[in-house]
Design a protein around this motif. Sequence first.
Motif, PDB file in Angstrom:
ATOM      1  N   TYR A 388       0.854  -1.188   0.000  1.00 27.39           N
ATOM      2  CA  TYR A 388       0.000   0.000   0.000  1.00 27.39           C
ATOM      3  C   TYR A 388       0.887   1.234   0.000  1.00 27.39           C
ATOM      4  O   TYR A 388       2.125   1.115   0.003  1.00 27.39           O
ATOM      5  CB  TYR A 388      -0.953   0.002   1.211  1.00 27.39           C
ATOM      6  N   ILE A 389       0.250   2.391  -0.021  1.00 27.75           N
ATOM      7  CA  ILE A 389       0.994   3.648   0.028  1.00 27.75           C
ATOM      8  C   ILE A 389       0.787   4.264   1.398  1.00 27.75           C
ATOM      9  O   ILE A 389      -0.337   4.324   1.881  1.00 27.75           O
ATOM     10  CB  ILE A 389       0.521   4.597  -1.096  1.00 27.75           C
ATOM     11  N   GLU A 390       1.855   4.651   2.031  1.00 23.57           N
ATOM     12  CA  GLU A 390       1.762   5.252   3.367  1.00 23.57           C
ATOM     13  C   GLU A 390       2.770   6.387   3.466  1.00 23.57           C
ATOM     14  O   GLU A 390       3.951   6.184   3.195  1.00 23.57           O
ATOM     15  CB  GLU A 390       2.067   4.189   4.431  1.00 23.57           C
ATOM     16  N   GLY A 391       2.295   7.554   3.847  1.00 18.84           N
ATOM     17  CA  GLY A 391       3.180   8.716   3.944  1.00 18.84           C
ATOM     18  C   GLY A 391       3.861   9.031   2.623  1.00 18.84           C
ATOM     19  O   GLY A 391       4.995   9.498   2.592  1.00 18.84           O
ATOM     20  N   GLY A 392       3.166   8.762   1.512  1.00 16.48           N
ATOM     21  CA  GLY A 392       3.710   9.071   0.198  1.00 16.48           C
ATOM     22  C   GLY A 392       4.703   8.042  -0.320  1.00 16.48           C
ATOM     23  O   GLY A 392       5.299   8.211  -1.375  1.00 16.48           O
TER      24      GLY A 392
END
Lengths: 454, 454
Positions: A388-392
């Motif tokens: 996933y994407i987290e903090g860009g």
Amino acid sequence: MEKDTSIPEDLKLAVLEKIKPTETERKKLTAVQEELATEVKAAAEKLCVADIFVKMVGSAARGTWLSGTHDIDVFISFPEETSRGELESRGMEIAREVAKKAEHAEDRHAEHPYLNIVFKGFDVDLVPCFRVASACQLKSAVDRTPFHNEFVKTHIKGREDDVLLMKQFMRGGGVYGSELKTQGFSGYLTELLIIHYGSFENTVKAACFWKPGKKIDIMQHSETEHDEPLIMVDPTDPKRNVAAALSLDKFCMFMDHCREFLKNPGLKFFFPPPLAPLEDREFLEKLESRKSSQLAIVFQTPDVVDDVLYPQLYKMEQAAAALLHEYDFSVIKTGVWSGKPETVIMIELISGTLPNVKKRIGPPVWVREHAEKFKAKYEGAENVFGGYIEGGKYVFEVQRKYPTAKGLLEEQLVNCSLGKHVHQSVSKGFEIVEDADVCMLRDLDFRVFLRKWV
Amino acid sequence: MEKDTSIPEDLKLAVLEKIKPTETERKKLTAVQEELATEVKAAAEKLCVADIFVKMVGSAARGTWLSGTHDIDVFISFPEETSRGELESRGMEIAREVAKKAEHAEDRHAEHPYLNIVFKGFDVDLVPCFRVASACQLKSAVDRTPFHNEFVKTHIKGREDDVLLMKQFMRGGGVYGSELKTQGFSGYLTELLIIHYGSFENTVKAACFWKPGKKIDIMQHSETEHDEPLIMVDPTDPKRNVAAALSLDKFCMFMDHCREFLKNPGLKFFFPPPLAPLEDREFLEKLESRKSSQLAIVFQTPDVVDDVLYPQLYKMEQAAAALLHEYDFSVIKTGVWSGKPETVIMIELISGTLPNVKKRIGPPVWVREHAEKFKAKYEGAENVFGGYIEGGKYVFEVQRKYPTAKGLLEEQLVNCSLGKHVHQSVSKGFEIVEDADVCMLRDLDFRVFLRKWV
């Protein structure tokens, strides 16, 4: 805060009673020293070596030796112009000649070779050295010892008892000895502290206020910057720090020992009660109450002297902790115990196991090339739980390679940066013992170590 | 790297086939809009309110609405000099008069009150607003909508299909919607992207290269600095960033969605297959393979609108993670799901338990006052395992207050900084459900969330 207690005289006397050599001991030592000097001179004559001097150095020669210790240092001093090869060969010939009358002899090696003998129950080092004009013009490290001897002898008069008290006090605090195993205070350093502060009591009081970088320069002649916790400029060599071997923790332990002692002076600071070996039952109770993971790396102790062994063991301790940290294990503490035949590196961990899932954080999505490479590597790959994407940033949950500390060490320990002898021993084999299985290690001295550990 | 594929025409057509309103839908919408305008005017007349205009705004009025959505925005526009109190009271009177003919009506509240009705199957907002001269002179946030409407209507001509494609593409990527729950792209933002880049395809291609701080200023009239990831300067207001609600992660998810789509264009980017609820068996398998700790905080969903609820839930998610971190628990990830009647904050941890022993590191030994206070506090105290000096500092091994994450949350969660409504609900009671017990939560939508989670 600390009351300005003076140290009771009767406490000092009670300590001195136990540690000060008796008149009989003193006479015996003087007699043996004289006998040794005679033997060395006779040997030199027999071997046609002219122009050597015999010097008694060390605490025995300075009157600062503790009762019960039987160490004598005999320096065989050659003219400065002697070649190093000649010094070594002729020096050792003389020593071996003397050794003919000894109970035991053993070749040893520091910067150059010397002979250790047992002579009439005394532990004697016969050390060839150069006779140089000053300690600044040394040809070898041992050459400075006679200068130290001279300086102490001319300054310590009347304060020998303070030196004895301080040595025993440091022993009691576990900070006496400048070998690489202990990294504490040397005998010479202790003598200089007494010379500088004037007495045992003054030294103890002053040390409570030390800070790392504390500099003492008796001769006011320092020529070099040092960054050790304590800098005791050698009165016989303005460039040298006598306390260079003292570690930060031993420096602090000494300060702590001084503070506690002044709060409530007592014999226990000189003679702490011995620790009993930890029993299985006690260890298992501690395991249960701490609920952390205990890990012991066990291997054959390499057959080298302590000054070679211990730096390698401390390095290994660091390397194992760094390896565990790199693979996400949380180290509470590490420790080293070494005996015969085995050595143990002890490690306490928050947990010896981690989940299978591990979070891999990639580059920011907008750093396109790197981000796409990272994503391509993990997306849909085997052993990847998801992403996933987290903090860009791209994040992938991947299978952890080493979910147990034991498995990690078993596979990767030999690839750590280890010292030569330790590496050889570990390469031949080692064992990782966990938690209750540590009870399989039955050495009594190890069990004493274990009592301090848990 | 990415091939410079053009997006196949037949793919676009296949998507439009599903999302473009049919002629029948369009006629129905126009008829209902006209009917609503007539009703509003009649109501105003009946209530003796002169000088109001009726404006149709929103995607329905711009021809950029997706088939199947039935939203109509009717703005009831009062002269600028109307007082706020009068606008609200008279505006709502008119709205309530119209609502007499509706199937359902509900008061709502943004910056000021409006009425949401269901009218002939359409979801209609009746919104009183001021008629101001330009978007810079707003009296209230809704007053800008008519200006947006005008700008889009005059610039979007011929590109309505591109807007439809983009909206559906964003839906497929989970980034459409500027509500505080989603923090994605608003309809107006989507329209402006199409106006700026000229087409769906151009926008997708350009977004692949965005970086945070990307600024688009169609009218070249920006007057303010913004620090959001995307800055779309409002063509009707030089101070406003239309993309202010877009989060960094949704910005990145859109970029990622564009890149993946260009690699291999397909319908799935517009219509991703729906996720099936995760079954107990699957969840238990995942638990077994991940071997991490799963923790669910379950409580009654507060009865407030999403735009009030979600910011509080996200805040709680952060607060719970910070609390766990403070007490040494390692958080892998956190998530929020909210339904009726329950809300769940999911937390995955390296481990839900920690050993009893915890290392407390004090001040350096030489910072005497602090160091002695620290030592006095712990030495010999109850629940202290032992102490030593490490790195020049006093270290004590003490009993950990919260060895389980569950115990910590049960006792400390209510003391975290929580939003008003969430705090009220959590104070009434909450439950911490661990690992396999998460299967007790049977809501199907939660189970869909759970499929993405593990």
